[in-house]
Design a protein around this motif. Structure first.
Motif, PDB file in Angstrom:
ATOM      1  N   SER A 251       8.823  38.917 -35.295  1.00 47.93           N
ATOM      2  CA  SER A 251       9.688  39.854 -36.011  1.00 47.93           C
ATOM      3  C   SER A 251      11.126  39.815 -35.523  1.00 47.93           C
ATOM      4  O   SER A 251      12.010  40.331 -36.205  1.00 47.93           O
ATOM      5  N   VAL A 252      11.371  39.240 -34.354  1.00 49.24           N
ATOM      6  CA  VAL A 252      12.711  39.301 -33.767  1.00 49.24           C
ATOM      7  C   VAL A 252      13.302  37.899 -33.632  1.00 49.24           C
ATOM      8  O   VAL A 252      12.596  36.937 -33.357  1.00 49.24           O
ATOM      9  N   THR A 253      14.619  37.821 -33.823  1.00 49.44           N
ATOM     10  CA  THR A 253      15.309  36.532 -33.851  1.00 49.44           C
ATOM     11  C   THR A 253      15.928  36.244 -32.491  1.00 49.44           C
ATOM     12  O   THR A 253      17.149  36.219 -32.345  1.00 49.44           O
ATOM     13  N   THR A 254      15.089  36.036 -31.488  1.00 50.65           N
ATOM     14  CA  THR A 254      15.594  35.700 -30.162  1.00 50.65           C
ATOM     15  C   THR A 254      15.581  34.188 -29.954  1.00 50.65           C
ATOM     16  O   THR A 254      16.639  33.566 -29.804  1.00 50.65           O
ATOM     17  N   VAL A 255      14.395  33.586 -29.940  1.00 52.06           N
ATOM     18  CA  VAL A 255      14.279  32.143 -29.760  1.00 52.06           C
ATOM     19  C   VAL A 255      15.024  31.369 -30.855  1.00 52.06           C
ATOM     20  O   VAL A 255      15.762  30.426 -30.546  1.00 52.06           O
ATOM     21  N   PRO A 256      14.901  31.721 -32.142  1.00 53.58           N
ATOM     22  CA  PRO A 256      15.663  30.997 -33.166  1.00 53.58           C
ATOM     23  C   PRO A 256      17.172  31.083 -32.960  1.00 53.58           C
ATOM     24  O   PRO A 256      17.896  30.102 -33.192  1.00 53.58           O
ATOM     25  N   ALA A 257      17.659  32.242 -32.534  1.00 51.70           N
ATOM     26  CA  ALA A 257      19.101  32.385 -32.301  1.00 51.70           C
ATOM     27  C   ALA A 257      19.547  31.487 -31.154  1.00 51.70           C
ATOM     28  O   ALA A 257      20.611  30.842 -31.224  1.00 51.70           O
ATOM     29  N   ALA A 258      18.767  31.430 -30.078  1.00 54.97           N
ATOM     30  CA  ALA A 258      19.091  30.548 -28.954  1.00 54.97           C
ATOM     31  C   ALA A 258      19.069  29.085 -29.398  1.00 54.97           C
ATOM     32  O   ALA A 258      19.936  28.284 -28.998  1.00 54.97           O
ATOM     33  N   ALA A 259      18.105  28.731 -30.239  1.00 52.75           N
ATOM     34  CA  ALA A 259      18.013  27.352 -30.732  1.00 52.75           C
ATOM     35  C   ALA A 259      19.203  27.007 -31.617  1.00 52.75           C
ATOM     36  O   ALA A 259      19.790  25.920 -31.491  1.00 52.75           O
ATOM     37  N   ASN A 260      19.574  27.911 -32.502  1.00 54.30           N
ATOM     38  CA  ASN A 260      20.706  27.653 -33.392  1.00 54.30           C
ATOM     39  C   ASN A 260      21.995  27.489 -32.586  1.00 54.30           C
ATOM     40  O   ASN A 260      22.830  26.625 -32.885  1.00 54.30           O
ATOM     41  N   ALA A 261      22.149  28.319 -31.553  1.00 56.77           N
ATOM     42  CA  ALA A 261      23.332  28.206 -30.696  1.00 56.77           C
ATOM     43  C   ALA A 261      23.346  26.860 -29.981  1.00 56.77           C
ATOM     44  O   ALA A 261      24.404  26.221 -29.865  1.00 56.77           O
ATOM     45  N   ALA A 262      22.195  26.407 -29.515  1.00 61.07           N
ATOM     46  CA  ALA A 262      22.131  25.129 -28.810  1.00 61.07           C
ATOM     47  C   ALA A 262      22.468  23.964 -29.731  1.00 61.07           C
ATOM     48  O   ALA A 262      23.238  23.061 -29.358  1.00 61.07           O
ATOM     49  N   VAL A 263      21.899  23.963 -30.927  1.00 58.92           N
ATOM     50  CA  VAL A 263      22.198  22.884 -31.874  1.00 58.92           C
ATOM     51  C   VAL A 263      23.678  22.911 -32.258  1.00 58.92           C
ATOM     52  O   VAL A 263      24.347  21.865 -32.334  1.00 58.92           O
ATOM     53  N   ALA A 264      24.211  24.107 -32.487  1.00 62.54           N
ATOM     54  CA  ALA A 264      25.623  24.235 -32.850  1.00 62.54           C
ATOM     55  C   ALA A 264      26.520  23.735 -31.714  1.00 62.54           C
ATOM     56  O   ALA A 264      27.533  23.063 -31.960  1.00 62.54           O
ATOM     57  N   LEU A 265      26.166  24.041 -30.478  1.00 57.85           N
ATOM     58  CA  LEU A 265      26.949  23.561 -29.343  1.00 57.85           C
ATOM     59  C   LEU A 265      26.930  22.039 -29.245  1.00 57.85           C
ATOM     60  O   LEU A 265      27.935  21.419 -28.874  1.00 57.85           O
ATOM     61  N   SER A 266      25.802  21.439 -29.576  1.00 61.79           N
ATOM     62  CA  SER A 266      25.716  19.977 -29.505  1.00 61.79           C
ATOM     63  C   SER A 266      26.642  19.304 -30.515  1.00 61.79           C
ATOM     64  O   SER A 266      27.040  18.150 -30.322  1.00 61.79           O
ATOM     65  N   TYR A 267      27.024  20.017 -31.579  1.00 60.02           N
ATOM     66  CA  TYR A 267      27.947  19.485 -32.590  1.00 60.02           C
ATOM     67  C   TYR A 267      29.333  20.126 -32.506  1.00 60.02           C
ATOM     68  O   TYR A 267      30.134  19.992 -33.426  1.00 60.02           O
ATOM     69  N   GLN A 268      29.604  20.842 -31.411  1.00 64.31           N
ATOM     70  CA  GLN A 268      30.883  21.536 -31.222  1.00 64.31           C
ATOM     71  C   GLN A 268      31.181  22.541 -32.338  1.00 64.31           C
ATOM     72  O   GLN A 268      32.349  22.790 -32.673  1.00 64.31           O
ATOM     73  N   GLU A 269      30.124  23.106 -32.909  1.00 64.77           N
ATOM     74  CA  GLU A 269      30.306  24.156 -33.921  1.00 64.77           C
ATOM     75  C   GLU A 269      30.310  25.503 -33.195  1.00 64.77           C
ATOM     76  O   GLU A 269      29.335  26.263 -33.207  1.00 64.77           O
ATOM     77  N   TYR A 270      31.438  25.806 -32.545  1.00 62.93           N
ATOM     78  CA  TYR A 270      31.489  26.947 -31.650  1.00 62.93           C
ATOM     79  C   TYR A 270      31.413  28.288 -32.382  1.00 62.93           C
ATOM     80  O   TYR A 270      30.899  29.265 -31.835  1.00 62.93           O
TER      81      TYR A 270
END
Length: 312
Positions: A251-270
């Motif tokens: 029900s909570v967006t903890t792990v997905p949010a961390a994953a999205n941040a990690a993928v975004a960081l890998s592409y410099q999408e700050y």
């Protein structure tokens, strides 16, 4: 019902038996004189209604039985006994509403340990969510939520705040922060590898993603869901009916949010990484606040209930 197995020094057995016999909600009392070898003493067995369990444990610890002997507790799934039914009827309150604080503290302590297994589960869950982010696949996101073990440390923080247990608070906070940091760093490397082999690409991350764009778009609904999930999660841990915990996890967006941040960081999408971190923090704060308040209310209501029962 709960089953108690006590190892009691021989010179304290009569005192413990008087306590068990005068505690409302206990039954099936058995004494095995001299049966214990390490530590030496008598083995005392009994069943107790769940709603009377916390008070009895407090009394046994006041007798320092946890230091001079042993206190072990097991849940009884089925008890076909008229005496057990009578004990549950006589005990004040409802078993489903009773909180075994010793059991809760012990469980959250174990679940909030920063172990290799905990890190592995959280890292794998974050990488699964990273795949869901790039593919815009809600099923993978839900699967990652279910795999993630982060509710253990969150429950540990809630319990520590209510029980005023600084060591548990530090242990849980460390597991939460280090766990997400390690999972995100590994997921950044995973994303770079997947990009190198042509399975990830920045266009997929920047696309509209109708199924998963909520991950980096935090709003008041995110906080409301986190609060409700925190309440449900704590209730599932403290109640005898704990089947709702898996539903809380998805029900909570903890792990997905961390994953999205990690993928975004890998592409410099700050920008997207920052909004994902906002979503993560919003959910963590909502769960901790709601969980702590829920435990505080439960503690207050049960204390009043025990006071009223004692007066009667």
């Amino acid at each position: 019902m709960l089953h108690l197995r006590l190892i009691v020094p021989a010179d304290r057995t009569d005192e413990v038996l008087r306590l068990l016999e005068t505690t409302v909600g206990t039954t099936h009392l058995v004494v095995l004189s001299g049966a214990a070898r390490d530590p030496r003493g008598d083995v005392v067995l009994c069943d107790v209604a769940r709603e009377a369990g916390d008070g009895l444990l407090a009394e046994l610890r006041a007798l320092e039985l946890d230091r001079t002997g042993s206190i072990a507790i097991e849940n009884i799934d089925l008890s076909l006994s008229l005496r057990a039914d009578r004990a549950e009827d006589e005990a004040p309150g409802e078993g489903a509403d009773a909180v075994l604080w010793e059991s809760l503290t012990d469980a959250t302590h174990e679940e909030s340990t920063l172990s290799a297994t905990y890190l592995a589960f959280l890292t794998v869950a974050t990488m699964i969510a990273a795949c869901g982010v790039v593919l815009d696949n809600a099923i993978l996101i839900v699967g990652a939520m279910a795999v993630g073990p982060e509710f253990g440390p969150l429950a540990g923080i809630c319990t520590a705040l209510v029980q005023r247990a600084p060591r548990l608070a530090w242990r849980s906070t460390q597991a939460l922060l280090v766990g997400f940091a390690v999972a995100m760093v590994v997921t950044v490397g995973f994303s770079l590898f997947m990009d190198a082999v042509g399975l990830f690409d920045v266009e997929a991350l920047e696309a509209e993603r109708p199924n998963t764009n909520f991950i980096y778009r935090p709003d008041w609904f995110s906080f409301v869901v986190a609060v409700l999930a925190g309440i449900a999660g704590v209730l599932s841990l403290t109640s005898a009916k704990s089947g709702a915990l898996v539903g809380v996890a998805i029900s909570v967006t903890t792990v997905p949010a961390a994953a999205n941040a990690a993928v975004a960081l890998s592409y410099q999408e700050y920008g997207q990484a920052w909004h994902s971190m906002e979503q993560l923090l919003l959910n963590l704060v909502g769960i901790i606040v709601a969980g702590s308040l829920t435990l505080a209310v439960q503690k207050l209501l049960w204390a009043r209930h025990e006071t009223s029962a004692a007066r009667r």
